[in-house]
Scaffold this motif. Structure first.
Motif, PDB file in Angstrom:
ATOM      1  N   VAL A  78       0.522  -1.636  -0.363  1.00 55.30           N
ATOM      2  CA  VAL A  78       0.054   0.093   0.234  1.00 55.30           C
ATOM      3  C   VAL A  78       0.618   1.843  -0.286  1.00 55.30           C
ATOM      4  O   VAL A  78       0.324   1.665  -0.160  1.00 55.30           O
ATOM      5  CB  VAL A  78      -0.700   0.012   1.108  1.00 55.30           C
ATOM      6  CG1 VAL A  78      -2.085   1.572   0.699  1.00 55.30           C
ATOM      7  CG2 VAL A  78      -1.430  -1.559   1.278  1.00 55.30           C
ATOM      8  N   GLN A  79       2.066   1.064   1.108  1.00 54.92           N
ATOM      9  CA  GLN A  79       2.463   2.638   1.044  1.00 54.92           C
ATOM     10  C   GLN A  79       3.129   2.975  -0.798  1.00 54.92           C
ATOM     11  O   GLN A  79       3.131   3.887  -0.456  1.00 54.92           O
ATOM     12  CB  GLN A  79       3.165   2.440   2.330  1.00 54.92           C
ATOM     13  CG  GLN A  79       4.459   3.558   2.399  1.00 54.92           C
ATOM     14  CD  GLN A  79       5.140   2.851   4.154  1.00 54.92           C
ATOM     15  OE1 GLN A  79       6.303   2.802   3.525  1.00 54.92           O
ATOM     16  NE2 GLN A  79       4.735   3.893   4.885  1.00 54.92           N
ATOM     17  N   PRO A  80       4.575   2.061  -0.779  1.00 51.47           N
ATOM     18  CA  PRO A  80       5.171   2.296  -1.909  1.00 51.47           C
ATOM     19  C   PRO A  80       3.827   2.360  -3.285  1.00 51.47           C
ATOM     20  O   PRO A  80       4.407   2.776  -4.212  1.00 51.47           O
ATOM     21  CB  PRO A  80       5.695   1.164  -2.121  1.00 51.47           C
ATOM     22  CG  PRO A  80       6.079  -0.264  -1.411  1.00 51.47           C
ATOM     23  CD  PRO A  80       4.971   0.721  -0.444  1.00 51.47           C
ATOM     24  N   GLY A  81       3.102   1.394  -3.189  1.00 50.89           N
ATOM     25  CA  GLY A  81       1.324   2.077  -4.143  1.00 50.89           C
ATOM     26  C   GLY A  81       0.830   3.671  -4.927  1.00 50.89           C
ATOM     27  O   GLY A  81       0.912   4.072  -5.011  1.00 50.89           O
ATOM     28  N   LEU A  82       0.531   3.566  -3.347  1.00 46.50           N
ATOM     29  CA  LEU A  82      -0.027   4.731  -2.731  1.00 46.50           C
ATOM     30  C   LEU A  82       1.099   6.112  -2.981  1.00 46.50           C
ATOM     31  O   LEU A  82       0.809   6.664  -4.405  1.00 46.50           O
ATOM     32  CB  LEU A  82      -0.285   4.998  -1.338  1.00 46.50           C
ATOM     33  CG  LEU A  82      -0.722   6.466  -0.794  1.00 46.50           C
ATOM     34  CD1 LEU A  82      -2.422   6.875  -1.946  1.00 46.50           C
ATOM     35  CD2 LEU A  82      -1.239   6.448   0.532  1.00 46.50           C
ATOM     36  N   ALA A  83       2.318   6.277  -2.934  1.00 51.04           N
ATOM     37  CA  ALA A  83       3.463   7.044  -3.157  1.00 51.04           C
ATOM     38  C   ALA A  83       3.399   7.187  -4.902  1.00 51.04           C
ATOM     39  O   ALA A  83       4.040   7.914  -5.169  1.00 51.04           O
ATOM     40  CB  ALA A  83       5.109   6.508  -2.192  1.00 51.04           C
ATOM     41  N   GLY A  84       3.492   5.172  -5.674  1.00 52.30           N
ATOM     42  CA  GLY A  84       3.282   5.865  -6.872  1.00 52.30           C
ATOM     43  C   GLY A  84       2.756   6.105  -7.500  1.00 52.30           C
ATOM     44  O   GLY A  84       2.364   7.214  -8.524  1.00 52.30           O
ATOM     45  N   LEU A  85       1.017   6.128  -7.349  1.00 51.84           N
ATOM     46  CA  LEU A  85      -0.329   6.509  -7.356  1.00 51.84           C
ATOM     47  C   LEU A  85      -0.187   7.474  -7.351  1.00 51.84           C
ATOM     48  O   LEU A  85      -0.272   8.348  -8.421  1.00 51.84           O
ATOM     49  CB  LEU A  85      -1.583   5.973  -6.644  1.00 51.84           C
ATOM     50  CG  LEU A  85      -2.770   6.611  -7.068  1.00 51.84           C
ATOM     51  CD1 LEU A  85      -3.000   6.108  -8.783  1.00 51.84           C
ATOM     52  CD2 LEU A  85      -4.060   5.332  -6.918  1.00 51.84           C
ATOM     53  N   MET A  86       0.106   8.724  -6.110  1.00 49.76           N
ATOM     54  CA  MET A  86       0.476  10.042  -6.329  1.00 49.76           C
ATOM     55  C   MET A  86       1.208  10.971  -7.067  1.00 49.76           C
ATOM     56  O   MET A  86       1.464  11.791  -7.509  1.00 49.76           O
ATOM     57  CB  MET A  86       0.693  10.056  -4.996  1.00 49.76           C
ATOM     58  CG  MET A  86      -0.549   9.899  -3.769  1.00 49.76           C
ATOM     59  SD  MET A  86      -0.144  10.700  -1.979  1.00 49.76           S
ATOM     60  CE  MET A  86       0.520  11.894  -2.161  1.00 49.76           C
ATOM     61  N   ASP A  87       2.172   9.983  -7.441  1.00 56.99           N
ATOM     62  CA  ASP A  87       3.428  11.165  -8.035  1.00 56.99           C
ATOM     63  C   ASP A  87       2.915  10.350  -9.458  1.00 56.99           C
ATOM     64  O   ASP A  87       3.365  11.525 -10.375  1.00 56.99           O
ATOM     65  CB  ASP A  87       4.551   9.979  -7.816  1.00 56.99           C
ATOM     66  CG  ASP A  87       6.295   9.999  -8.723  1.00 56.99           C
ATOM     67  OD1 ASP A  87       6.006  10.110 -10.100  1.00 56.99           O
ATOM     68  OD2 ASP A  87       6.517  11.737  -8.282  1.00 56.99           O
ATOM     69  N   GLY A  88       1.974   9.541  -9.881  1.00 53.77           N
ATOM     70  CA  GLY A  88       1.927   9.257 -11.390  1.00 53.77           C
ATOM     71  C   GLY A  88       0.696  10.290 -11.488  1.00 53.77           C
ATOM     72  O   GLY A  88       1.083  10.575 -12.640  1.00 53.77           O
ATOM     73  N   SER A  89      -0.070  10.427 -10.519  1.00 53.18           N
ATOM     74  CA  SER A  89      -0.997  11.209 -10.757  1.00 53.18           C
ATOM     75  C   SER A  89      -0.955  12.465 -11.067  1.00 53.18           C
ATOM     76  O   SER A  89      -1.091  13.623 -11.754  1.00 53.18           O
ATOM     77  CB  SER A  89      -1.923  10.808 -10.284  1.00 53.18           C
ATOM     78  OG  SER A  89      -2.526   9.438  -9.956  1.00 53.18           O
ATOM     79  N   VAL A  90      -0.263  13.003 -10.136  1.00 48.18           N
ATOM     80  CA  VAL A  90      -0.116  15.028 -10.351  1.00 48.18           C
ATOM     81  C   VAL A  90       0.976  14.896 -10.836  1.00 48.18           C
ATOM     82  O   VAL A  90       0.750  15.929 -11.507  1.00 48.18           O
ATOM     83  CB  VAL A  90       0.390  15.115  -7.895  1.00 48.18           C
ATOM     84  CG1 VAL A  90       0.854  16.555  -7.964  1.00 48.18           C
ATOM     85  CG2 VAL A  90      -0.663  14.444  -7.593  1.00 48.18           C
ATOM     86  N   SER A  91       2.432  13.947 -10.684  1.00 47.24           N
ATOM     87  CA  SER A  91       3.292  14.720 -11.257  1.00 47.24           C
ATOM     88  C   SER A  91       3.735  14.801 -12.727  1.00 47.24           C
ATOM     89  O   SER A  91       4.402  16.004 -13.904  1.00 47.24           O
ATOM     90  CB  SER A  91       4.874  13.936 -11.247  1.00 47.24           C
ATOM     91  OG  SER A  91       4.741  12.846 -11.552  1.00 47.24           O
TER      92      SER A  91
END
Length: 327
Positions: free
Chosen positions: A182-195
């Motif tokens: 969850v933690q790495p997946g969430l970090a990836g989702l945030m980065d991919g969606s926002v950046s």
């Protein structure tokens, strides 16, 4: 392959002799003991209490197998026919251990219960279809033995895994799931969606060419996914932090980063610019709220605080991309 799928070459249960039925029961008990020991090995490091329960269950299966072998020796002699569950049509099957991994606590306990239930029901149904009295008695005895296995499983769980230990193991499993996936997946989702918002919408408003915008978004999403995945896997081997396998974390992070970026890139496969942009904006809206929900659900971040942080940050990055692209 086709013979296994469609049952070609398999014997019907009705065609088995009493000796073959007994041999089938012996091989099934051996397989179940191996499965329980495999469960124990997979759980031993993190959940030693549950591992002890499955070790005890494997020993009980060994005992039942030995009893069946002794019965076979008395009735039919020393030579046991080679017949296994895959040789018989309609016989219950067991999933290989690697198909039920990762070994979640509740998952393997439920699997063990299902294993014993399947065996008991099969023997009961087989006994009903048998006209031979001695065969019916044999099948009934086997069904009773499996019922005893079910009761034993419940007893062993209480003995080896009392309620407080079970709750502790479930909480430990949940924590490990969050740290590894969850933690790495969430970090990836945030980065991919926002950046990726800025480059995608900057390209969109600068060119108003949907295909070019899609290519920019695709490259940004895939590139970010590869970069984030490798970074996550390389910066922490998980041994000291307890965050689990770096490979699993890297895959979770990389895949979610890519998906986060692709979400608002895919609408630009629509040829009309304004239609594609409108759909992309709607996708972004749902992406950001989904991130806020995941933060609240798994990371226990207050929902409105998570929403404010994610939505505000995303809105600023989105506005940046639009302003730069329109300049």
């Amino acid at each position: 392959m086709l013979s296994r799928v469609f049952g070609f070459g398999r014997r019907s249960f009705d065609s088995l002799s009493e000796q073959e039925i007994l041999a089938l029961a012996i091989s099934s008990e051996e397989d179940d003991a191996r499965i329980y020991r495999s469960y124990a090995d997979g759980l031993r490091q993190e959940f030693p209490h549950s591992a002890g329960m499955f070790e005890a269950m494997a020993k009980e299966e060994d005992g039942h197998r030995d009893a069946l072998i002794e019965l076979h020796r008395k009735r039919f002699g020393e030579t046991i026919p080679l017949i296994r569950r895959e040789h018989v049509k309609g016989y219950y099957e067991r999933k290989p251990d690697w198909l039920v991994r990762p070994l979640g606590i509740d998952k393997v306990r439920g699997q063990a219960e299902e294993m014993e239930r399947q065996a008991r029901l099969f023997y009961l149904e087989a006994a009903k279809r048998s006209a031979d009295a001695s065969t019916r008695k044999l099948l009934g005895d086997l069904a009773a033995a499996e019922q005893g296995h079910e009761n034993l499983a419940a007893h062993l769980e209480k003995e080896h895994v009392p309620q407080d230990v079970a709750e502790e193991e479930r909480e430990s499993e949940r924590r490990q799931f969050i740290l590894t996936y969850v933690q790495p997946g969430l970090a990836g989702l945030m980065d991919g969606s926002v950046s990726t918002l800025a480059p995608i919408f900057a390209a969109a408003f600068a060119t108003q060419d949907t295909w070019s915008t899609f290519l920019v978004g695709l490259s940004a999403a895939v590139g970010a996914g590869i970069s984030m995945g490798f970074t996550e896997a390389a910066h922490d081997d998980g041994k000291l932090s307890g965050r689990g396998s770096p490979l699993k974390r890297g895959i979770a992070n990389g895949v979610m980063t890519t998906l986060g970026g692709l979400g608002h890139a895919l609408p630009y496969l629509i040829p009309d610019f304004w239609t594609a942009t409108s759909v992309a904006v709607v996708v972004v809206f749902f992406e950001l709220w989904a991130i806020a929900f995941i933060q609240n659900r798994y990371m226990e971040t207050p929902f409105w605080r998570a929403a404010f942080q994610v939505v505000l940050g995303g809105a600023l990055v989105f506005a940046t991309g639009v302003l730069i692209g329109s300049a």
